[in-house]
Design a protein around this motif. Structure first.
Motif: not given
Length: 525
Positions: A57-82
């Motif tokens: 959903k949106g920037d978050l993806e959970l995939d269980c192949h080959p083992f469970p891992h989660c990818i969260i894009k744009n994890f931090l909302s503020c670009q300046t902070f990053v």
């Protein structure tokens, strides 16, 4: 002195105000992406993780192949902070890290750093995000802070491993990289596993992306690597660490079958005169070699084979179609080994030379080790013999054994044995230290005879390191050198590995080798 004191006293209130103002402005806050803040998303991720199903959903993806891992894009909302976080991290001091498993630069632990953006990031990860992750997994994660910064640059790598260590429950990586492509290397490679929970092959590769968080549960099958960085002008910067909690149940570790050991082949000294540099067949010179070897437990014998024999074998290895088999699993080793049935005649004859009865006796003369029944034993050797475990022996020569027993007063004696292979080393090849190797370590004589490594550079990798068990201390390094026979005697506390052959080995002109071969044998008394 008095004027300074008066100024401080008169400006006391203003100074306090300024301090207070600076203090409040140094406290940074960080907002996480919306997907992490939504209760509905959290419930959906929890259900998908529990059922080992895909969810996105949106920037978050959970995939269980080959083992469970989660990818969260744009994890931090503020670009300046990053961007400010990246700047603070790049200003840290980094330590060179290099051993059998990895080569990269790493900061010290960041749990006490006071830079505002690093401190805010740490608080967010191990505060409300830890709480979110604990709810998703249905476990209580500890407040333990385990976080550092890593820089991977050209030829840096982290080879296949599973991250398992007491207390680690979830691994995380936050990427702070420039625009990155798979051709730059540095991908996070996830491995599939076999029925013995051993890694097989790369099932998925994740390309680093700016402000993207990747996390996965540490488990018996969470084998992964950071592939070698090929880009010569980009820095793969990341924050990484672990959330701690109750470890997942682990099945018994798989034990590889024991290596089959063979007794010598019945070949007389004629084979030595055909193949070996006459210098090394001189008895007085053998005595000099033995004296030197007994002092240091290692020696290199240059120009060991006759020049014409060495050239013949080298050319045959390069030009003859040989069946090369990739060895594994990748959490222990990765190189090519020749199928003995496919060896050209001259290579096979050289192989038989190194397994011959005459060569066992020659090694005894070089080292003083009891690798042949004609080699005299001292009292210490005889005491050790009683305690030594017998290895698995294939095809013992009954004639040699009975002859040896007759010469030994009829006493039953152990038969010296060996194991060996013909190996090819090229970009991506390596061996790793591992627990099983340490558990099975025994006294042995290693032999390495390299071929085809003219102009091979140390910076390419491919050299053999000897280290003390459970220590970082380097005891010895053996560099590939054409026709230079290396002999190393190791005890049960000495382990070895071959350093990863990196991308630099491919960046040479046609007149320079980018791969080499060796005969590798281990002899046991």
């Amino acid at each position: 002195m008095s004027s300074k004191r008066a100024q401080n006293e008169s400006g006391d209130t203003d100074m306090k105000k300024k301090k207070k103002k600076r203090s409040s402005s140094s406290v940074e806050t960080v907002e996480l992406c919306g997907a992490v803040e939504e209760e509905e998303v959290k419930r959906a991720v929890k259900e998908a993780w529990s059922n080992k199903t895909h969810y996105s959903k949106g920037d978050l993806e959970l995939d269980c192949h080959p083992f469970p891992h989660c990818i969260i894009k744009n994890f931090l909302s503020c670009q300046t902070f990053v961007e400010n976080l990246q700047r603070e991290l790049l200003e840290l001091s980094f330590n060179e890290k290099s051993n059998d498993l990895y080569k990269f630069k790493q900061s010290d632990d960041l749990k006490k750093r006071k830079e505002p953006h690093i401190a805010a990031m740490r608080a967010a990860l191990f505060g409300r995000f830890r709480s979110w992750l604990g709810d998703v997994l249905g476990v209580e994660l500890e407040p333990t802070v385990d976080i550092s910064c890593a820089k991977y640059e050209y030829t840096d790598v982290l080879l296949c491993h599973d991250d398992e260590l007491e207390g680690r429950r979830v691994a995380f990586i936050l990427y702070l990289v420039p625009p990155w492509q798979s051709s730059d290397g540095g991908t996070l490679d996830l491995y599939s596993t076999d029925s013995n929970f051993q890694p097989e092959s790369i099932a998925k590769s994740l390309v680093p992306s700016w402000n993207t968080l990747v996390l996965f549960e540490v488990s018996p099958v969470s084998f992964h690597q950071v592939s070698e960085v090929f880009s010569q002008d980009k820095c793969r910067l990341s924050l990484s660490g672990w959330f701690h909690g109750p470890s997942l149940e682990r099945p018994p570790r798989f034990k590889e079958p024991s290596i089959l050991k063979h007794p010598h082949l019945p070949r007389d000294e004629t084979v030595l005169f055909e193949w070996i540099n006459p210098l090394y067949l001189d008895i007085s010179y053998q005595e000099q070699i033995q004296t030197e070897f007994e002092d240091s437990s290692e020696i290199q014998l240059k120009d060991f084979l006759k020049e014409e024999k060495f050239r013949e074998v080298s050319e045959a290895l390069r030009q003859t179609p040989i069946q090369w088999m990739k060895t594994g699993p990748p959490n222990k080793r990765c190189y090519e080994s020749a199928s003995l049935d496919s060896l050209p005649e001259c290579v096979n004859t050289c192989w038989e030379l190194l397994r011959s009865e005459a060569f066992f006796l020659l090694l005894s003369n070089f080292t003083g080790l009891h690798l042949h029944y004609l080699c005299p034993k001292d009292e210490e050797d005889e005491e050790t013999e009683k305690d030594k475990e017998e290895g698995e022996v294939a095809g013992t020569s009954a004639e040699s054994s009975s002859r040896a027993e007759a010469d030994n007063g009829g006493k039953k004696i152990s038969t010296p044995v060996c194991c060996g292979e013909v190996r090819r080393w090229s970009h991506g090849s390596y061996t790793l230290l591992h627990d099983a190797e340490a558990a099975q370590a025994e006294y042995a004589l290693d032999l390495i005879l390299p071929l085809g490594c003219t102009d091979w550079q140390k910076e390419f990798g491919g050299f053999t390191y000897y280290v003390a068990n459970e220590e970082d201390e380097e005891l010895l390094t053996v560099h590939p050198e054409d026709n230079s026979l290396a002999l190393v005697y190791r005890d049960k506390e000495t382990l070895k590995f071959v350093k990863h052959v990196n991308h630099k080995s491919t960046q040479v002109d046609s007149s320079t080798c980018n791969e080499f071969y060796d005969f590798s044998f281990v002899y046991y008394e």
